[in-house]
Design a protein around this motif. Structure first.
Motif, PDB file in Angstrom:
ATOM      1  N   GLU A  74       0.821  -1.208   0.000  1.00 61.03           N
ATOM      2  CA  GLU A  74       0.000   0.000   0.000  1.00 61.03           C
ATOM      3  C   GLU A  74       0.859   1.265   0.000  1.00 61.03           C
ATOM      4  N   ILE A 173      -1.690   2.295  -3.362  1.00 58.51           N
ATOM      5  CA  ILE A 173      -2.998   1.831  -3.827  1.00 58.51           C
ATOM      6  C   ILE A 173      -3.315   2.369  -5.220  1.00 58.51           C
ATOM      7  N   ARG A 174      -2.645   3.412  -5.612  1.00 61.78           N
ATOM      8  CA  ARG A 174      -2.871   3.955  -6.944  1.00 61.78           C
ATOM      9  C   ARG A 174      -2.320   3.033  -8.033  1.00 61.78           C
ATOM     10  N   SER A 175      -1.490   2.087  -7.653  1.00 63.85           N
ATOM     11  CA  SER A 175      -0.982   1.100  -8.614  1.00 63.85           C
ATOM     12  C   SER A 175      -1.947  -0.072  -8.700  1.00 63.85           C
ATOM     13  N   ARG A 176      -1.740  -0.943  -9.675  1.00 63.26           N
ATOM     14  CA  ARG A 176      -2.613  -2.108  -9.844  1.00 63.26           C
ATOM     15  C   ARG A 176      -1.871  -3.405  -9.534  1.00 63.26           C
ATOM     16  N   ASP A 179      -5.410  -6.269  -6.208  1.00 69.61           N
ATOM     17  CA  ASP A 179      -6.796  -5.809  -6.192  1.00 69.61           C
ATOM     18  C   ASP A 179      -7.118  -5.358  -4.772  1.00 69.61           C
ATOM     19  N   TRP A 180      -7.173  -4.065  -4.556  1.00 71.58           N
ATOM     20  CA  TRP A 180      -7.376  -3.517  -3.217  1.00 71.58           C
ATOM     21  C   TRP A 180      -8.849  -3.579  -2.803  1.00 71.58           C
ATOM     22  N   SER A 245      -5.712 -11.990  -0.938  1.00 70.35           N
ATOM     23  CA  SER A 245      -5.174 -11.158  -2.006  1.00 70.35           C
ATOM     24  C   SER A 245      -4.168 -11.874  -2.893  1.00 70.35           C
ATOM     25  N   SER A 249      -4.598 -13.223  -6.688  1.00 62.73           N
ATOM     26  CA  SER A 249      -3.766 -12.614  -7.727  1.00 62.73           C
ATOM     27  C   SER A 249      -2.945 -13.645  -8.489  1.00 62.73           C
TER      28      SER A 249
END
Length: 313
Positions: A74, A173-176, A179-180, A245, A249
């Motif tokens: 994060e 969190i702005r990245s991928r 999956d947040w 998570s 993923s």
């Protein structure tokens, strides 16, 4: 959502501060936990013959290493990103939602949750799936004692956890990359095992550093570190196995159970050995030592006695 008050545990059951700050709960052997002091000298690397035994004394990882070499996506994927960026995390006030199959549910202040069990110091190994490990003195409370207070229903078979996901506070969190929000889960008997704790501090300090999962994180010492979900805001009792998570993923690489197991390699690297970041040793120069099944915590083996640990990895 309304915030509820919890009845604290009786004062007679709370460990006095003068006692718990001297209490060092080490790695343990079959039959129980070992209560002793923790040596700060560099231990000899175990031989193949003794690799399955949990030594009575191990060198602690330094506070500097434990707080500056972290996974907390994060705040970024670099090992130094959490220490660099986690100052933006606001940890007070903090509430945790208790949900799902339990008699008592709602949103509760963290301070009230921490009062539900005695705070103890637990010195645990933390083994990362990437092949490095640390020995860290956590301050925390037994998760099982906390969960019992909420009275899980008969249908509850699992416990799911969720991390805060606020892009204003958490730039990663702005990245991928995932999956947040970050989610994790345990089987209920794993969560209720006395080795499983909710950490609220480390190295004798009453609070965690932000990069280490403040203000509340899970520590399950026989599982790989990514199961130790950080900055928890929700705990839910479920009947079905919850998604997690890393398993969601990359399911071929990260199983739901994620028990430390030198006999089951990660598809891209061996799990037979690890580098211990202990004392003042730089990870680059740390000796490679044999990895122990269940990270050396043999007392949990009975939880998996009827399971194929290659299939349920």
């Amino acid at each position: 959502m309304k915030t509820f008050q919890l009845d604290p545990i009786p004062g007679s059951e709370i460990t006095p501060e003068s006692v718990y700050k001297r209490r060092h709960l080490l790695m343990g052997t079959v039959g129980g936990l070992l209560v002793a002091g923790c040596a700060r000298s560099e231990p000899a690397a175990p031989t193949e013959a003794t690799a399955a035994e949990a030594p009575a004394e191990e060198a602690l990882t330094t506070f500097q290493h434990a707080t500056n070499y972290n996974n907390f996506y994060e705040f970024g994927t670099g090992k130094d990103d959490p220490a660099r960026y986690a100052h933006s995390l606001i940890t007070s006030p903090w509430t945790v939602e208790i949900a799902g199959l339990a008699e008592t549910t709602g949103r509760f202040d963290l301070a009230d949750i921490v009062k539900l069990a005695p705070v103890e110091e637990r010195i645990y190994r933390l083994r990362c799936v990437e092949g490095w490990s640390m020995v860290i003195p956590w301050m925390g409370i037994e998760l099982g004692k906390v969960l019992a207070h909420f009275k899980p229903l008969a249908d509850a078979q699992y416990v799911a956890f969720t991390t805060l996901a606020d892009p204003k506070q958490m730039p990663g969190i702005r990245s991928r990359v995932l999956d947040w929000p970050y989610v994790e889960g345990l089987r209920l008997d794993e969560a209720m095992h006395p080795l499983t704790i909710l950490a609220t501090g480390m190295y004798g300090r009453d609070t965690l550093e932000n990069q280490n999962g403040a203000p509340l994180r899970l520590v399950v010492p026989w599982k790989y570190g990514f199961k130790s979900i950080k900055s928890i805001v929700r705990i839910e009792f479920t009947k079905r196995r919850p998604p997690t998570s890393w398993n969601r993923s990359q399911p071929s690489e990260y199983g739901f159970y994620s028990n430390v197991n030198p006999g089951v390699d990660h598809p891209r690297w061996s799990q037979k050995t690890e580098r211990r970041l202990a004392g003042d040793t730089n990870l680059l120069f740390a000796k490679r030592i044999p990895t122990r099944l269940f990270n050396g915590y043999d007392q949990v083996a009975s939880l998996y006695s009827d399971m194929n640990l290659r299939k349920y990895f």
